[in-house]
Design an enzyme around this catalytic site. Structure first.
Site, PDB file in Angstrom:
ATOM      1  N   LYS A  44    -102.147   8.372  -1.448  1.00 20.92           N
ATOM      2  CA  LYS A  44    -100.908   7.586  -1.486  1.00 20.92           C
ATOM      3  C   LYS A  44    -101.159   6.169  -2.010  1.00 20.92           C
ATOM      4  O   LYS A  44    -100.253   5.347  -2.069  1.00 20.92           O
ATOM      5  CB  LYS A  44    -100.290   7.498  -0.089  1.00 20.92           C
ATOM      6  N   LYS A  46    -103.000   3.960  -0.430  1.00 21.63           N
ATOM      7  CA  LYS A  46    -103.029   3.056   0.724  1.00 21.63           C
ATOM      8  C   LYS A  46    -104.421   3.098   1.354  1.00 21.63           C
ATOM      9  O   LYS A  46    -105.072   4.135   1.384  1.00 21.63           O
ATOM     10  CB  LYS A  46    -102.037   3.543   1.793  1.00 21.63           C
TER      11      LYS A  46
HETATM   12  N1  C2G Z   1     -90.411   2.236   8.331  1.00 22.35           N
HETATM   13  C1  C2G Z   1     -89.197   1.636   8.680  1.00 22.35           C
HETATM   14  N2  C2G Z   1     -89.067   0.286   8.609  1.00 22.35           N
HETATM   15  C2  C2G Z   1     -90.112  -0.489   8.210  1.00 22.35           C
HETATM   16  C3  C2G Z   1     -91.347   0.114   7.863  1.00 22.35           C
HETATM   17  C4  C2G Z   1     -91.472   1.486   7.936  1.00 22.35           C
HETATM   18  O1  C2G Z   1     -88.235   2.340   9.053  1.00 22.35           O
HETATM   19  N3  C2G Z   1     -89.939  -1.838   8.145  1.00 22.35           N
HETATM   20  C5  C2G Z   1     -90.518   3.686   8.419  1.00 22.35           C
HETATM   21  C6  C2G Z   1     -90.784   4.342   7.082  1.00 22.35           C
HETATM   22  O2  C2G Z   1     -89.568   4.551   6.358  1.00 22.35           O
HETATM   23  C7  C2G Z   1     -91.425   5.672   7.506  1.00 22.35           C
HETATM   24  C8  C2G Z   1     -92.181   5.276   8.784  1.00 22.35           C
HETATM   25  O3  C2G Z   1     -91.622   4.019   9.227  1.00 22.35           O
HETATM   26  O4  C2G Z   1     -90.412   6.630   7.830  1.00 22.35           O
HETATM   27  C9  C2G Z   1     -93.674   5.124   8.564  1.00 22.35           C
HETATM   28  O5  C2G Z   1     -93.861   4.176   7.527  1.00 22.35           O
HETATM   29  P1  C2G Z   1     -95.285   4.168   6.768  1.00 22.35           P
HETATM   30  O6  C2G Z   1     -96.366   4.208   7.774  1.00 22.35           O
HETATM   31  O7  C2G Z   1     -95.228   3.093   5.736  1.00 22.35           O
HETATM   32  O8  C2G Z   1     -95.253   5.607   6.066  1.00 22.35           O
HETATM   33  P2  C2G Z   1     -95.326   5.913   4.502  1.00 22.35           P
HETATM   34  O9  C2G Z   1     -96.538   5.315   3.915  1.00 22.35           O
HETATM   35  O10 C2G Z   1     -93.999   5.604   3.951  1.00 22.35           O
HETATM   36  O11 C2G Z   1     -95.644   7.494   4.522  1.00 22.35           O
HETATM   37  O12 C2G Z   1     -95.045  12.060   3.484  1.00 22.35           O
HETATM   38  C10 C2G Z   1     -94.420  10.863   3.890  1.00 22.35           C
HETATM   39  C11 C2G Z   1     -95.389   9.711   3.864  1.00 22.35           C
HETATM   40  O13 C2G Z   1     -96.547  10.000   4.620  1.00 22.35           O
HETATM   41  C12 C2G Z   1     -94.681   8.461   4.402  1.00 22.35           C
END
Ligand code: C2G
Length: 130
Positions: A44, A46
């Site tokens: 990803k 990250k």
């Molecule tokens: N999130 C949120 N508000 C934020 C940050 C994150 O609602 N300010 C939500 C994201 O939309 C996601 C969840 O928290 O639903 C986890 O965010 P991340 O850890 O950044 O996940 P991400 O890298 O987007 O991975 O297959 C899907 C991916 O693994 C999603």
């Protein structure tokens, strides 16, 4: 029992994550989190501060989370949904429409993202501290 499933990296836990998990749990009775492994994070683009094992233990301590499973690739969601009999797939709105194909196997809900907070911002801020 209504099963909800969501996925993410959940590094450097913050209120945006908690808001998502709380609302996701409120949509059912049992919440599963597919937690991105360190290897999948690399896919990803990250690099998380906390290892998978640490992020898993942190998530397991949250009252809204019932089960944490590893997320190793983009393609596993349908298998997971079937295997765990998930009724609802939930993601934050930054993923709006990105997983609509899952409507074939369960309900898909995108919840409004929490504004002005992210793991990246938190990590950047922490770097400014002596
Ligand atoms: N999130 C949120 N508000 C934020 C940050 C994150 O609602 N300010 C939500 C994201 O939309 C996601 C969840 O928290 O639903 C986890 O965010 P991340 O850890 O950044 O996940 P991400 O890298 O987007 O991975 O297959 C899907 C991916 O693994 C999603």
């Amino acid at each position: 029992m209504k099963v909800v499933i969501t996925y993410g990296t959940y590094d450097v836990l913050h209120l945006g994550h908690i808001n998502l998990l709380r609302r996701a749990k409120a949509l059912g009775d049992y919440l599963i989190v597919g937690l991105s492994t360190d290897e999948f994070n690399a896919v990803k683009g990250k690099k998380s501060f906390y290892s998978y094992e640490q992020r898993k233990q942190i998530l397991e301590a949250i009252r809204y989370v019932d089960l944490v499973i590893p997320e190793e690739n983009w393609e596993q969601k349908v298998k997971d949904i079937k295997e765990h009999k998930a009724d609802v797939f939930v993601m934050g709105s930054d993923w709006e429409n990105k997983f609509d194909e899952l409507r074939e196997v369960c309900e898909v809900i995108y919840l409004p993202r929490t504004e002005d907070i992210s793991s990246t911002e938190t990590k950047e801020y922490l770097k400014t501290l002596d």
